[in-house]
Scaffold this motif. Structure first.
Motif, PDB file in Angstrom:
ATOM      1  N   UNK A 110      -8.871   6.931  -6.076  1.00 53.39           N
ATOM      2  CA  UNK A 110      -7.555   7.241  -5.501  1.00 53.39           C
ATOM      3  C   UNK A 110      -7.265   6.308  -4.325  1.00 53.39           C
ATOM      4  N   UNK A 111      -8.279   6.002  -3.514  1.00 49.85           N
ATOM      5  CA  UNK A 111      -8.103   5.023  -2.428  1.00 49.85           C
ATOM      6  C   UNK A 111      -7.644   3.679  -2.987  1.00 49.85           C
ATOM      7  N   UNK A 112      -8.271   3.246  -4.082  1.00 46.88           N
ATOM      8  CA  UNK A 112      -7.902   1.983  -4.725  1.00 46.88           C
ATOM      9  C   UNK A 112      -6.479   2.056  -5.288  1.00 46.88           C
ATOM     10  N   UNK A 113      -6.130   3.185  -5.878  1.00 47.58           N
ATOM     11  CA  UNK A 113      -4.772   3.382  -6.401  1.00 47.58           C
ATOM     12  C   UNK A 113      -3.746   3.271  -5.277  1.00 47.58           C
ATOM     13  N   UNK A 114      -4.037   3.894  -4.135  1.00 48.81           N
ATOM     14  CA  UNK A 114      -3.148   3.795  -2.977  1.00 48.81           C
ATOM     15  C   UNK A 114      -3.040   2.352  -2.489  1.00 48.81           C
ATOM     16  N   UNK A 154       0.842  -1.188   0.000  1.00 51.43           N
ATOM     17  CA  UNK A 154       0.000   0.000   0.000  1.00 51.43           C
ATOM     18  C   UNK A 154       0.877   1.238   0.000  1.00 51.43           C
ATOM     19  N   UNK A 155       0.543   2.189  -0.835  1.00 51.33           N
ATOM     20  CA  UNK A 155       1.310   3.425  -0.911  1.00 51.33           C
ATOM     21  C   UNK A 155       0.687   4.545  -0.108  1.00 51.33           C
ATOM     22  N   UNK A 156       1.518   5.466   0.321  1.00 52.28           N
ATOM     23  CA  UNK A 156       1.036   6.674   1.001  1.00 52.28           C
ATOM     24  C   UNK A 156       0.851   7.768  -0.044  1.00 52.28           C
ATOM     25  N   UNK A 157      -0.126   8.641   0.174  1.00 54.20           N
ATOM     26  CA  UNK A 157      -0.308   9.811  -0.672  1.00 54.20           C
ATOM     27  C   UNK A 157       0.340  10.991   0.033  1.00 54.20           C
ATOM     28  N   UNK A 158       1.308  11.602  -0.638  1.00 57.31           N
ATOM     29  CA  UNK A 158       2.126  12.659  -0.046  1.00 57.31           C
ATOM     30  C   UNK A 158       1.915  13.949  -0.835  1.00 57.31           C
ATOM     31  N   UNK A 159       1.594  15.017  -0.117  1.00 61.74           N
ATOM     32  CA  UNK A 159       1.502  16.331  -0.738  1.00 61.74           C
ATOM     33  C   UNK A 159       2.861  16.990  -0.630  1.00 61.74           C
ATOM     34  N   UNK A 160       3.452  17.312  -1.780  1.00 58.86           N
ATOM     35  CA  UNK A 160       4.767  17.960  -1.837  1.00 58.86           C
ATOM     36  C   UNK A 160       4.577  19.311  -2.496  1.00 58.86           C
ATOM     37  N   UNK A 161       5.052  20.378  -1.843  1.00 59.43           N
ATOM     38  CA  UNK A 161       4.938  21.694  -2.457  1.00 59.43           C
ATOM     39  C   UNK A 161       5.999  22.645  -1.913  1.00 59.43           C
ATOM     40  N   UNK A 162       6.317  23.639  -2.727  1.00 59.78           N
ATOM     41  CA  UNK A 162       7.128  24.779  -2.298  1.00 59.78           C
ATOM     42  C   UNK A 162       6.159  25.854  -1.838  1.00 59.78           C
ATOM     43  N   UNK A 193      -7.810  11.904 -16.407  1.00 57.74           N
ATOM     44  CA  UNK A 193      -9.093  11.667 -15.727  1.00 57.74           C
ATOM     45  C   UNK A 193      -9.898  12.960 -15.757  1.00 57.74           C
ATOM     46  N   UNK A 194     -11.186  12.845 -16.011  1.00 58.17           N
ATOM     47  CA  UNK A 194     -12.056  14.024 -16.104  1.00 58.17           C
ATOM     48  C   UNK A 194     -12.495  14.558 -14.748  1.00 58.17           C
ATOM     49  N   UNK A 195     -12.509  13.678 -13.734  1.00 57.59           N
ATOM     50  CA  UNK A 195     -12.912  14.154 -12.409  1.00 57.59           C
ATOM     51  C   UNK A 195     -12.102  13.427 -11.345  1.00 57.59           C
ATOM     52  N   UNK A 196     -11.984  14.086 -10.211  1.00 59.46           N
ATOM     53  CA  UNK A 196     -11.276  13.514  -9.069  1.00 59.46           C
ATOM     54  C   UNK A 196     -12.248  12.611  -8.325  1.00 59.46           C
ATOM     55  N   UNK A 197     -11.945  11.329  -8.289  1.00 60.23           N
ATOM     56  CA  UNK A 197     -12.794  10.340  -7.644  1.00 60.23           C
ATOM     57  C   UNK A 197     -12.045   9.788  -6.428  1.00 60.23           C
ATOM     58  N   UNK A 198     -12.427  10.186  -5.201  1.00 63.43           N
ATOM     59  CA  UNK A 198     -11.724   9.713  -4.012  1.00 63.43           C
ATOM     60  C   UNK A 198     -11.647   8.190  -3.907  1.00 63.43           C
ATOM     61  N   UNK A 255      -9.794  12.987   2.968  1.00 63.56           N
ATOM     62  CA  UNK A 255      -9.036  12.218   3.946  1.00 63.56           C
ATOM     63  C   UNK A 255      -8.005  11.285   3.319  1.00 63.56           C
ATOM     64  N   UNK A 256      -7.511  11.629   2.147  1.00 63.47           N
ATOM     65  CA  UNK A 256      -6.586  10.764   1.408  1.00 63.47           C
ATOM     66  C   UNK A 256      -5.113  11.063   1.642  1.00 63.47           C
TER      67      UNK A 256
END
Length: 194
Positions: A110-114, A1-9, A102-107, A136-137
Motif C-alpha cells: 500500500x505504501x508503494x501504491x501511494x 504521490x497520493x494520500x490515503x483517505x478514510x471516508x465513512x458515514x 488481494x488475499x492479504x493486506x500488505x502495508x 500508519x498509512x
C-alpha cells in the motif's frame, strides 16, 4: 504521490452500522449524495474490504441503480472509473472491471501504491481502515457525521489506539449531516495504546 483517505458515514455516537449490522438509518439525501460523488471523483483508487466491496459493486453490476436519476448515474460513472483493490480471503473472483483481488493486506504494498499514485486513494470498511491506521498509512479522514444515535454496533474508527488529527475543513448540510475533513498528525502522535 497520493494520500490515503478514510471516508465513512458514521452515527453521532461513532458507529458505521448498528448492533444488527443495519445501515438503513443513513439520512443522506441528494445534497450529501452529490457530495459523496464529488469525493469519489477526486480519487483514483479505492481500497475495500470484502463486505463493503460487495455492497458497492452493485454500482457496476446493477444498471438499474444508475438509471434511477442523474445523481445515481453520476455516482455509478465515478465509481466505475476508479481502480479498486479488494482484500479478501474468501472471494474467488471479483465481478467488476478495474478491480484487483488481494488475499492479504500488505502495508508495504500500500505504501508503494501511494508512492506511485497519480491521485489520492480511499480506504473503505472499518476493519480495513483500522489496519491502515495501525500501519500508519492513513493521511486524512473525511467523516460524514449523521444526526442519529444508534446505541452500539461497529465502530467507525479504530479502538485501542490513539490518533491525533488536525481539522482541515467542515461542511454542514441542510439535513443535519456534518462533514469533517481531518489530516492525520505525524506518526509521533499516532499508534500509542489508550
Amino acid at each position: 504521490m497520493g494520500k490515503l483517505i478514510y471516508v465513512t458515514n458514521v452515527s453521532l455516537d461513532g458507529y458505521i452500522e448498528d448492533a444488527q449490522g443495519d445501515i438503513n438509518w443513513f439520512p443522506l439525501g441528494d445534497e450529501v449524495f452529490a457530495f459523496h460523488t464529488g469525493l469519489l471523483r477526486s480519487v483514483g483508487t479505492l481500497l475495500y474490504g470484502r463486505r463493503l466491496y460487495e455492497a458497492m459493486a452493485v454500482w457496476e453490476t446493477d444498471p438499474a441503480l444508475a438509471a434511477r436519476s442523474d445523481l445515481t448515474a453520476d455516482f455509478a460513472n465515478a465509481w466505475q472509473a476508479a481502480s479498486k483493490v479488494v482484500y479478501s480471503t474468501t472471494l474467488a473472483t471479483v465481478p467488476t472491471a478495474g478491480t484487483r483481488l488481494e488475499r492479504r493486506f500488505d502495508p508495504a504494498a500500500v505504501r508503494e501504491l501511494k508512492a506511485t499514485a497519480g491521485s489520492d486513494l480511499t480506504v473503505g470498511g472499518a476493519g480495513l481502515a483500522a489496519r491502515a491506521f495501525e500501519a500508519g498509512l492513513v493521511d486524512e479522514c473525511r467523516l460524514l457525521i449523521l444526526p442519529v444515535v444508534v446505541g452500539g454496533g461497529k465502530p467507525g474508527l479504530p479502538k485501542g489506539m490513539r490518533t491525533d488529527f488536525e481539522l482541515l475543513d467542515e461542511r454542514r448540510f441542510r439535513n443535519g449531516v456534518v462533514h469533517l475533513h481531518y489530516r492525520v498528525l505525524p506518526s509521533g502522535h499516532q499508534g500509542s495504546a489508550v
